[in-house]
Design a protein around this motif. Structure first.
Motif, PDB file in Angstrom:
ATOM      1  N   GLN A  72      85.212  80.363 -55.891  1.00 42.78           N
ATOM      2  CA  GLN A  72      85.344  80.586 -54.445  1.00 42.78           C
ATOM      3  C   GLN A  72      86.743  80.230 -53.960  1.00 42.78           C
ATOM      4  OE1 GLN A  72      82.131  78.733 -52.196  1.00 42.78           O
ATOM      5  NE2 GLN A  72      80.674  79.238 -53.798  1.00 42.78           N
ATOM      6  N   LEU A  73      87.296  79.137 -54.490  1.00 37.13           N
ATOM      7  CA  LEU A  73      88.652  78.761 -54.104  1.00 37.13           C
ATOM      8  C   LEU A  73      89.656  79.807 -54.590  1.00 37.13           C
ATOM      9  CD1 LEU A  73      90.682  76.845 -52.868  1.00 37.13           C
ATOM     10  CD2 LEU A  73      90.564  75.453 -54.948  1.00 37.13           C
ATOM     11  N   THR A  74      89.414  80.341 -55.763  1.00 42.49           N
ATOM     12  CA  THR A  74      90.296  81.392 -56.288  1.00 42.49           C
ATOM     13  C   THR A  74      90.318  82.609 -55.362  1.00 42.49           C
ATOM     14  OG1 THR A  74      89.929  80.687 -58.577  1.00 42.49           O
ATOM     15  CG2 THR A  74      90.718  82.936 -58.239  1.00 42.49           C
ATOM     16  N   ASP A  75      89.150  82.964 -54.827  1.00 37.10           N
ATOM     17  CA  ASP A  75      89.095  84.083 -53.881  1.00 37.10           C
ATOM     18  C   ASP A  75      90.017  83.828 -52.695  1.00 37.10           C
ATOM     19  OD1 ASP A  75      87.258  85.405 -55.459  1.00 37.10           O
ATOM     20  OD2 ASP A  75      85.512  84.695 -54.332  1.00 37.10           O
ATOM     21  N   LYS A  76      90.007  82.595 -52.185  1.00 33.74           N
ATOM     22  CA  LYS A  76      90.868  82.255 -51.055  1.00 33.74           C
ATOM     23  C   LYS A  76      92.350  82.326 -51.450  1.00 33.74           C
ATOM     24  CE  LYS A  76      87.510  79.130 -48.880  1.00 33.74           C
ATOM     25  NZ  LYS A  76      87.250  77.742 -48.439  1.00 33.74           N
ATOM     26  N   LEU A  77      92.650  81.840 -52.647  1.00 35.92           N
ATOM     27  CA  LEU A  77      94.034  81.843 -53.106  1.00 35.92           C
ATOM     28  C   LEU A  77      94.544  83.267 -53.343  1.00 35.92           C
ATOM     29  CD1 LEU A  77      93.843  78.793 -55.541  1.00 35.92           C
ATOM     30  CD2 LEU A  77      95.092  78.898 -53.387  1.00 35.92           C
ATOM     31  N   VAL A  78      93.653  84.134 -53.816  1.00 37.10           N
ATOM     32  CA  VAL A  78      94.037  85.542 -53.995  1.00 37.10           C
ATOM     33  C   VAL A  78      94.341  86.169 -52.635  1.00 37.10           C
ATOM     34  CG1 VAL A  78      93.204  87.819 -54.689  1.00 37.10           C
ATOM     35  CG2 VAL A  78      92.810  85.840 -56.182  1.00 37.10           C
ATOM     36  N   ARG A  79      93.475  85.899 -51.643  1.00 34.91           N
ATOM     37  CA  ARG A  79      93.705  86.458 -50.310  1.00 34.91           C
ATOM     38  C   ARG A  79      94.981  85.906 -49.676  1.00 34.91           C
ATOM     39  NH1 ARG A  79      87.995  85.735 -49.931  1.00 34.91           N
ATOM     40  NH2 ARG A  79      88.285  83.783 -48.777  1.00 34.91           N
ATOM     41  N   ALA A  80      95.301  84.652 -50.014  1.00 34.33           N
ATOM     42  CA  ALA A  80      96.513  84.027 -49.468  1.00 34.33           C
ATOM     43  C   ALA A  80      97.768  84.461 -50.220  1.00 34.33           C
ATOM     44  CB  ALA A  80      96.378  82.512 -49.509  1.00 34.33           C
ATOM     45  N   GLY A  81      97.616  85.248 -51.286  1.00 30.43           N
ATOM     46  CA  GLY A  81      98.766  85.713 -52.058  1.00 30.43           C
ATOM     47  C   GLY A  81      99.342  84.674 -52.992  1.00 30.43           C
ATOM     48  N   MET A  82      98.533  83.672 -53.344  1.00 26.15           N
ATOM     49  CA  MET A  82      99.012  82.590 -54.199  1.00 26.15           C
ATOM     50  C   MET A  82      98.630  82.781 -55.675  1.00 26.15           C
ATOM     51  SD  MET A  82     100.684  80.292 -52.468  1.00 26.15           S
ATOM     52  CE  MET A  82     101.048  79.894 -50.773  1.00 26.15           C
ATOM     53  N   VAL A  83      97.557  83.495 -55.928  1.00 27.44           N
ATOM     54  CA  VAL A  83      97.039  83.649 -57.293  1.00 27.44           C
ATOM     55  C   VAL A  83      96.667  85.112 -57.522  1.00 27.44           C
ATOM     56  CG1 VAL A  83      95.050  83.100 -58.779  1.00 27.44           C
ATOM     57  CG2 VAL A  83      96.223  81.265 -57.552  1.00 27.44           C
ATOM     58  N   ARG A  84      96.842  85.549 -58.761  1.00 28.29           N
ATOM     59  CA  ARG A  84      96.406  86.864 -59.187  1.00 28.29           C
ATOM     60  C   ARG A  84      95.414  86.719 -60.333  1.00 28.29           C
ATOM     61  NH1 ARG A  84     101.949  88.311 -58.920  1.00 28.29           N
ATOM     62  NH2 ARG A  84     102.078  87.943 -61.180  1.00 28.29           N
ATOM     63  N   ARG A  85      94.452  87.609 -60.382  1.00 30.19           N
ATOM     64  CA  ARG A  85      93.575  87.722 -61.543  1.00 30.19           C
ATOM     65  C   ARG A  85      94.103  88.869 -62.406  1.00 30.19           C
ATOM     66  NH1 ARG A  85      89.426  87.000 -57.454  1.00 30.19           N
ATOM     67  NH2 ARG A  85      88.158  85.126 -57.866  1.00 30.19           N
ATOM     68  N   ARG A  86      94.187  88.623 -63.711  1.00 28.86           N
ATOM     69  CA  ARG A  86      94.641  89.691 -64.602  1.00 28.86           C
ATOM     70  C   ARG A  86      93.990  89.527 -65.970  1.00 28.86           C
ATOM     71  NH1 ARG A  86      98.461  88.003 -68.243  1.00 28.86           N
ATOM     72  NH2 ARG A  86      99.662  86.100 -67.796  1.00 28.86           N
ATOM     73  N   ARG A  87      94.017  90.594 -66.743  1.00 27.95           N
ATOM     74  CA  ARG A  87      93.457  90.544 -68.088  1.00 27.95           C
ATOM     75  C   ARG A  87      94.365  89.724 -68.996  1.00 27.95           C
ATOM     76  NH1 ARG A  87      88.175  91.714 -68.056  1.00 27.95           N
ATOM     77  NH2 ARG A  87      87.762  93.594 -66.830  1.00 27.95           N
ATOM     78  N   ASP A  88      93.727  88.934 -69.840  1.00 31.35           N
ATOM     79  CA  ASP A  88      94.487  88.149 -70.816  1.00 31.35           C
ATOM     80  C   ASP A  88      95.083  89.106 -71.860  1.00 31.35           C
ATOM     81  OD1 ASP A  88      95.482  86.417 -72.679  1.00 31.35           O
ATOM     82  OD2 ASP A  88      93.653  85.226 -72.867  1.00 31.35           O
ATOM     83  N   PRO A  89      96.426  89.118 -72.006  1.00 29.12           N
ATOM     84  CA  PRO A  89      97.038  90.023 -72.997  1.00 29.12           C
ATOM     85  C   PRO A  89      96.498  89.815 -74.399  1.00 29.12           C
ATOM     86  CG  PRO A  89      98.699  89.084 -71.548  1.00 29.12           C
ATOM     87  CD  PRO A  89      97.435  88.349 -71.263  1.00 29.12           C
ATOM     88  N   ALA A  90      96.072  88.582 -74.707  1.00 23.07           N
ATOM     89  CA  ALA A  90      95.580  88.294 -76.056  1.00 23.07           C
ATOM     90  C   ALA A  90      94.109  88.652 -76.234  1.00 23.07           C
ATOM     91  CB  ALA A  90      95.785  86.815 -76.381  1.00 23.07           C
ATOM     92  N   ASP A  91      93.394  88.862 -75.139  1.00 22.95           N
ATOM     93  CA  ASP A  91      91.966  89.181 -75.205  1.00 22.95           C
ATOM     94  C   ASP A  91      91.603  89.968 -73.950  1.00 22.95           C
ATOM     95  OD1 ASP A  91      89.245  89.389 -75.397  1.00 22.95           O
ATOM     96  OD2 ASP A  91      88.882  87.251 -75.716  1.00 22.95           O
ATOM     97  N   GLY A  92      91.534  91.264 -74.060  1.00 25.61           N
ATOM     98  CA  GLY A  92      91.306  92.120 -72.918  1.00 25.61           C
ATOM     99  C   GLY A  92      89.976  91.908 -72.234  1.00 25.61           C
ATOM    100  N   ARG A  93      89.031  91.212 -72.904  1.00 23.03           N
ATOM    101  CA  ARG A  93      87.726  90.952 -72.293  1.00 23.03           C
ATOM    102  C   ARG A  93      87.770  89.740 -71.377  1.00 23.03           C
ATOM    103  NH1 ARG A  93      84.587  90.244 -77.790  1.00 23.03           N
ATOM    104  NH2 ARG A  93      86.487  88.974 -78.039  1.00 23.03           N
ATOM    105  N   ARG A  94      88.882  89.025 -71.369  1.00 21.57           N
ATOM    106  CA  ARG A  94      88.976  87.747 -70.671  1.00 21.57           C
ATOM    107  C   ARG A  94      89.908  87.877 -69.457  1.00 21.57           C
ATOM    108  NH1 ARG A  94      92.486  83.200 -71.886  1.00 21.57           N
ATOM    109  NH2 ARG A  94      91.515  81.208 -71.280  1.00 21.57           N
ATOM    110  N   THR A  95      89.455  87.356 -68.321  1.00 22.79           N
ATOM    111  CA  THR A  95      90.275  87.351 -67.109  1.00 22.79           C
ATOM    112  C   THR A  95      90.885  85.971 -66.918  1.00 22.79           C
ATOM    113  OG1 THR A  95      88.886  89.008 -66.043  1.00 22.79           O
ATOM    114  CG2 THR A  95      90.274  87.674 -64.607  1.00 22.79           C
TER     115      THR A  95
END
Length: 316
Positions: A72-95
């Motif tokens: 839930q905190l991550t959602d707030k940080l994403v909306r605030a432009g502080m954090v991004r979710r992305r695929r792990d380059p070493a494991d595409g199944r992992r965010t």
């Protein structure tokens, strides 16, 4: 402070209040100095800054919060432009979570403020700051080895499996007669002079005139009491009924009431009455179920200022 009076029952509430105070103080500082983050963001942002891209689970495990809370905190940080979710380059199944440039820029400005926070905490709390940190570390370590929920459930099982025993008065129990009655009197009313005399010397005021006193035992704990006071030959008053608030809901009050009524019948009493207060609705309901009937008026020449209920036992 009310929460302090509840002791261990309010441990979580007091810690939350203390946590909210700390968060609020730091947010006030951040706002006064134009910082671009909120205090509650700091654990996640600092962890990602120090460790690098990480999953929600890794962050949650590291900072001691639940997966749900960090998500839930991550959602707030994403909306605030502080954090991004992305695929792990070493494991595409992992965010994984990663800081944005905005977050890195905001964190880079906070060095002097964090230094001030450390010094300010020490200035405000003094040596208690280190004691608190040491105690937090100790509690965290112990809770990993002995989870609190499991310990509480085990204690509850032990309490509920312990037989409840009703026993007669003995001198060693005198202090419990006072304690158990003072607890409810001080909570709802006050200890009147007549209460103080009877509770201090129950032998003189209850036993010698031909009365009886009962106690409820739960293992080694004395959790309740009540008395049968003989007012005149064959006329008895049910009085001084009190159950420790910690052990309410276990049936101690009813067991004590049953014991007093049984003693009244054993003595072939003619009249059994009680005086109470309309404020004590659960107790009045218990008396009514046991066969006590509400009278239209208060008892003439009542000894108690608090008494506005008069009931007489009339078994079916």
């Amino acid at each position: 402070m009310y929460l302090e009076s509840l002791g261990k029952l309010a441990l979580g509430s007091r810690l939350k209040a203390l946590s909210d105070h700390f968060y609020g103080a730091v947010d006030e500082v951040y706002q006064a100095r134009g910082a671009r983050i909120e205090s509650r963001w700091m654990p996640v942002l600092r962890y990602l800054s120090d460790i690098g891209p990480s999953s929600v689970t890794e962050v949650a495990d590291a900072i001691g919060q639940t997966h749900s809370a960090v998500s839930q905190l991550t959602d707030k940080l994403v909306r605030a432009g502080m954090v991004r979710r992305r695929r792990d380059p070493a494991d595409g199944r992992r965010t994984v979570l990663t800081l944005t440039e905005k977050a890195n820029s905001a964190l880079a400005e906070l060095g002097p403020l964090w230094c001030a926070v450390r010094r300010g905490v020490s200035a405000s709390l003094g040596e208690n700051a280190m004691r608190l940190l040491d105690m937090l570390a100790a509690c965290e370590g112990v809770l990993k080895e002995r989870p609190m929920a499991a310990a509480i459930l085990a204690e509850h099982d032990a309490i509920m499996s312990t037989p409840l025993e009703i026993v007669p008065y003995e001198p060693a129990l005198r202090e419990h007669f006072y304690r158990l009655n003072a607890q409810w009197l001080e909570r709802y009313f006050r200890i009147e002079d007549i209460d103080r005399a009877v509770l201090t010397d129950p032998e003189r005021y209850i036993l010698q005139p031909g009365g009886a006193i009962f106690f409820a035992h739960l293992g080694e704990d004395v959790i309740g009491t009540c008395a049968l006071l003989q007012e005149s030959p064959g006329v008895y008053e049910l009085t001084k009924m009190g159950v420790d608030e910690t052990f309410r809901g276990m049936g101690a009050g009813k067991r004590l009431l049953d014991a007093a009524i049984a003693e009244f019948h054993r003595r072939k009493g003619k009249t059994l009455f009680l005086e109470s207060s309309s404020r004590l609705k659960p107790a009045l309901g218990m008396y009514e179920k046991a066969g006590f009937h509400l009278q239209p008026n208060i008892r003439p020449d009542s000894h108690y200022e608090r008494a506005d209920v008069y009931m007489i036992y009339q078994p079916a």
